[in-house]
Design a protein around this motif. Structure first.
Motif, short mmCIF file in Angstrom:
data_model
loop_
_atom_site.label_atom_id
_atom_site.label_comp_id
_atom_site.label_asym_id
_atom_site.label_seq_id
_atom_site.Cartn_x
_atom_site.Cartn_y
_atom_site.Cartn_z
N TYR A 222 27.84 47.79 7.06
CA TYR A 222 26.81 46.74 7.03
C TYR A 222 26.31 46.44 8.43
O TYR A 222 25.10 46.21 8.64
N GLY A 223 27.20 46.46 9.41
CA GLY A 223 26.80 46.21 10.79
C GLY A 223 25.79 47.23 11.30
O GLY A 223 24.87 46.88 12.07
N TRP A 224 25.95 48.47 10.87
CA TRP A 224 24.95 49.48 11.26
C TRP A 224 23.59 49.16 10.64
O TRP A 224 22.54 49.50 11.23
N LEU A 225 23.58 48.53 9.46
CA LEU A 225 22.31 48.15 8.82
C LEU A 225 21.68 46.94 9.49
O LEU A 225 20.46 46.91 9.73
N PHE A 232 30.38 43.62 13.21
CA PHE A 232 31.40 44.49 13.79
C PHE A 232 32.64 43.68 14.19
O PHE A 232 33.77 44.17 14.08
N ASP A 233 32.43 42.44 14.64
CA ASP A 233 33.58 41.57 14.95
C ASP A 233 34.43 41.32 13.71
O ASP A 233 35.67 41.34 13.77
N LYS A 234 33.77 41.10 12.56
CA LYS A 234 34.51 40.89 11.31
C LYS A 234 35.25 42.16 10.90
O LYS A 234 36.37 42.10 10.39
N ALA A 453 38.49 50.55 13.36
CA ALA A 453 38.56 49.60 14.48
C ALA A 453 37.95 50.20 15.74
O ALA A 453 37.22 49.52 16.47
N ALA A 454 38.25 51.48 16.00
CA ALA A 454 37.70 52.12 17.20
C ALA A 454 36.18 52.12 17.19
O ALA A 454 35.54 51.82 18.21
N GLU A 455 35.60 52.44 16.05
CA GLU A 455 34.14 52.46 15.95
C GLU A 455 33.55 51.06 16.11
O GLU A 455 32.52 50.87 16.79
N ALA A 456 34.19 50.07 15.50
CA ALA A 456 33.70 48.70 15.62
C ALA A 456 33.85 48.19 17.05
O ALA A 456 32.96 47.51 17.58
N TYR A 457 34.97 48.50 17.70
CA TYR A 457 35.13 48.12 19.11
C TYR A 457 34.06 48.79 19.98
O TYR A 457 33.51 48.17 20.90
N PHE A 458 33.76 50.05 19.69
CA PHE A 458 32.71 50.75 20.44
C PHE A 458 31.38 50.01 20.28
O PHE A 458 30.63 49.83 21.26
N LYS A 459 31.08 49.57 19.07
CA LYS A 459 29.80 48.89 18.82
C LYS A 459 29.75 47.51 19.46
O LYS A 459 28.66 46.94 19.62
N GLU A 496 30.02 60.18 19.63
CA GLU A 496 30.28 61.54 19.17
C GLU A 496 31.79 61.83 19.11
O GLU A 496 32.26 62.51 18.18
N LEU A 497 32.54 61.33 20.09
CA LEU A 497 33.99 61.52 20.07
C LEU A 497 34.60 60.83 18.86
O LEU A 497 35.48 61.39 18.18
N ILE A 498 34.15 59.61 18.56
CA ILE A 498 34.66 58.88 17.40
C ILE A 498 34.35 59.65 16.12
O ILE A 498 35.20 59.82 15.23
N LEU A 499 33.12 60.15 16.01
CA LEU A 499 32.72 60.92 14.83
C LEU A 499 33.61 62.15 14.67
O LEU A 499 34.10 62.44 13.57
#
Length: 570
Positions: A222-225, A232-234, A453-459, A496-499
């Motif tokens: 949803y954060g990406w939308l 992302f915090d949630k 979590a890693a992706e959300a922290y990145f964002k 890209e690393l996360i992906l």
């Protein structure tokens, strides 16, 4: 084993095998006949059976099934089509009449309507204790959220209904995906978290932790939308709650995850079970079929239970095989099969005997380094040469390599011969041709919570925490003694690393199409990497912006009396 149950609803008889297994029993599905929903769904037993029926749709057409896996695995940067089966999705040569999409669409809505019936009928029931009512509703709203989450990620704006449909309706709405997230999926999961227990007496029922995991993933998507940091915090808050839960921990060895005798382990947050009794198994878990190459047509080989029934559907791309730094990362070795031993007297090569190595497929070309494990699980480094293979295996071993220059000799990769993903194999099947497997399908496991979590922290621009989350997963994947080499710093973290870390860890687990579309990489990655060996590059040539969503199934449009509408480009 408990007997299969069948639950009668208005105008329908649900005849689905159990999809949820406890440690000692399966989620009960009992024959109930000559009753109506109005009478049977007023009792606690009846409503509990209705909840169990809502679980049954998890296995129909989606998790561990060809329809769902075709819509999530291939046509990506990691898997192209093998030689057999339904290729149109993987090659982006489909339209609104494509059958996989319709099968998933109708199954999700059947599940949603069953959930709506339970929520509506339980809510107004005054005969049942409030705590029992809230528990039944919480399980059902968890499932409803999951079914809608599949739909909005695949199709975008879809029909939204939170009330039971009884009888025939010919009009449907198109509700925006954002609205479905905010008014249905997120509230359903918030209710589930509030009312589900930490653990369930029957393994496979929804728990508070499973709801936290799913809502974390929902907020990430949803954060990406929305583009809002607060989403992302949630996601981070919920993922950390899962990670910090003392009931769950990463297994020390990635290979142990795929031991069919170790499926209810500390890493699994929530999974779908399948009976070991063929009479009650239903569709079973069929993921063991789809990633295997056609080994049974090669010299010295025939089909066996141990090696599996090859459907030759999903072929790894060259990019997929390049993902791992195999010098330090053991996941390639622990995910793929490398050796097949001769088992067919009818087509042995000269001087070959039963039990000799018939096929050696190390996933590298001649002259390159490859890595195997010794008897203690420690890494052994070897250089691939015919001489070494002859010495270690036998002179009849045929080496198949990714080098297409070997195709004239018949030893290069092709649509039929390629690295075969081994982690879903099911040696418990009763016969060599049986499709219905008994393996659990892992929908949620702890390693993915770290990756979410890693992706959300990145964002949220917290690269130190993103690196910490990624390193935990990576170090678990290391060959013994090489954990520090798998550690990464904040400077290493990119999207890209996360992906690609998700690709390494979750290969084949019905994640990749969602990852690529969520992060905005689908078109570029498919054009760059979705090439099946020795096959026309249909996906590379055909993919376009419209393929970020699937078409609304034509059956849905044709059955609506109102103008339902189609997704752009179809």
């Amino acid at each position: 084993m408990n007997k299969i149950k069948q639950i009668t609803r208005i105008l329908f008889i649900l005849i689905f095998a159990s999809s949820i297994q406890s440690c000692n029993e399966y989620l009960k599905e009992e024959m109930v006949s000559d009753v109506s929903a109005e009478s049977y769904y007023t009792t606690e037993a009846g409503l509990n059976d209705a909840v169990e029926a809502a679980y049954s749709y998890l296995k129909v057409m989606y998790f561990g099934q060809e329809d769902g896996m075709s819509m999530t695995v291939y046509g990506t940067d990691l898997h192209a089509n093998g030689s057999d089966g339904r290729k149109v999705l993987g090659q982006y040569r489909f339209d609104s009449s494509e059958g996989n999409s319709w099968n998933v669409w109708r199954t999700m809505y059947q599940g949603i309507n069953q959930c709506n019936a339970v929520v509506g009928r339980t809510s107004v029931n005054e005969k049942i204790r409030e705590d029992i009512k809230s528990g039944l509703i919480a399980q059902t709203r968890f499932l409803r959220a999951l079914y809608y989450f599949v739909l909005v990620r695949q199709f975008g704006d879809v029909h939204l209904s939170l009330e039971e449909t009884v009888g025939v309706e010919t009009e449907a709405n198109r509700t925006s995906a954002k609205t479905i997230y905010s008014t249905a999926i997120i509230p359903d999961l918030e209710y589930a978290i509030e009312n589900l227990p930490e653990t369930q007496s029957e393994y496979g029922r929804a728990t508070k932790v499973a709801a936290q995991f799913l809502l974390s993933k929902v907020y990430l998507t949803y954060g990406w939308l929305t583009g809002k940091t607060e989403d992302f915090d949630k996601s981070i808050e919920l993922a950390q709650a899962v990670i910090d839960n003392e009931n769950y921990s990463l297994l020390s060895d990635y290979a142990d995850l795929w031991d069919i005798n170790n499926q209810k382990n500390s890493e699994v947050i929530w999974s779908i079970q399948n009976s070991t009794d063929p009479l009650t198994r239903g569709t079973g878990n069929r993921s063991h079929l789809f990633f295997l190459m056609g080994y049974d047509k090669l010299p010295g080989m025939k089909r066996s239970i141990d090696y599996g029934r090859p459907y030759i559907r999903f072929s790894p791309t060259p990019y997929a095989l390049s993902l791992w730094d195999r010098k330090y990362d053991a996941r390639y070795y622990k995910s793929y099969q490398h050796v097949w031993y001769a088992n067919n007297t009818a087509n042995l090569l000269p001087n070959q005997e039963i039990g000799d190595t018939a096929i050696f497929l190390p996933g590298v070309n001649v002259g390159e380094k490859y890595y195997v494990a010794d008897e203690n699980g420690n890494r052994i480094e070897r250089t691939l040469t015919q001489e070494y293979v002859n010495e270690r295996h036998n002179k009849s071993a045929v080496i198949y390599t990714p080098d297409e220059r070997n195709n004239e000799a018949g030893t290069g990769y092709s649509e039929r011969v390629y690295a075969s993903l081994w982690k879903f194999i099911d040696p418990t099947r009763e016969s060599i041709n049986l499709k219905e497997g008994t393996r659990d399908f892992f929908v949620m496991r702890l390693a993915e919570a770290y990756l979410i979590a890693a992706e959300a922290y990145f964002k949220t621009d917290d690269l130190d925490k993103a690196a910490e989350m990624l390193s935990i997963v990576r170090k678990r994947a290391a060959w013994p003694g090489f954990e520090q080499e798998m550690n990464i710093s904040a400077n290493d973290v990119t999207l890209e690393l996360i992906l690609d870390e998700r690709g390494r860890e979750l290969l084949g687990e019905m994640q990749r199409w969602y990852d690529l579309t969520r992060m905005g990489f689908l078109i570029d990655r498919v054009k760059a990497y979705c090439n099946a060996t020795n096959s026309p590059n249909y996906a590379v040539d055909n993919i376009s912006e419209k393929h970020l969503l699937r078409p609304i199934p034509q059956n849905q449009i044709d059955r609506c009396s109102n103008d339902y509408g189609q997704n752009p480009g179809y």
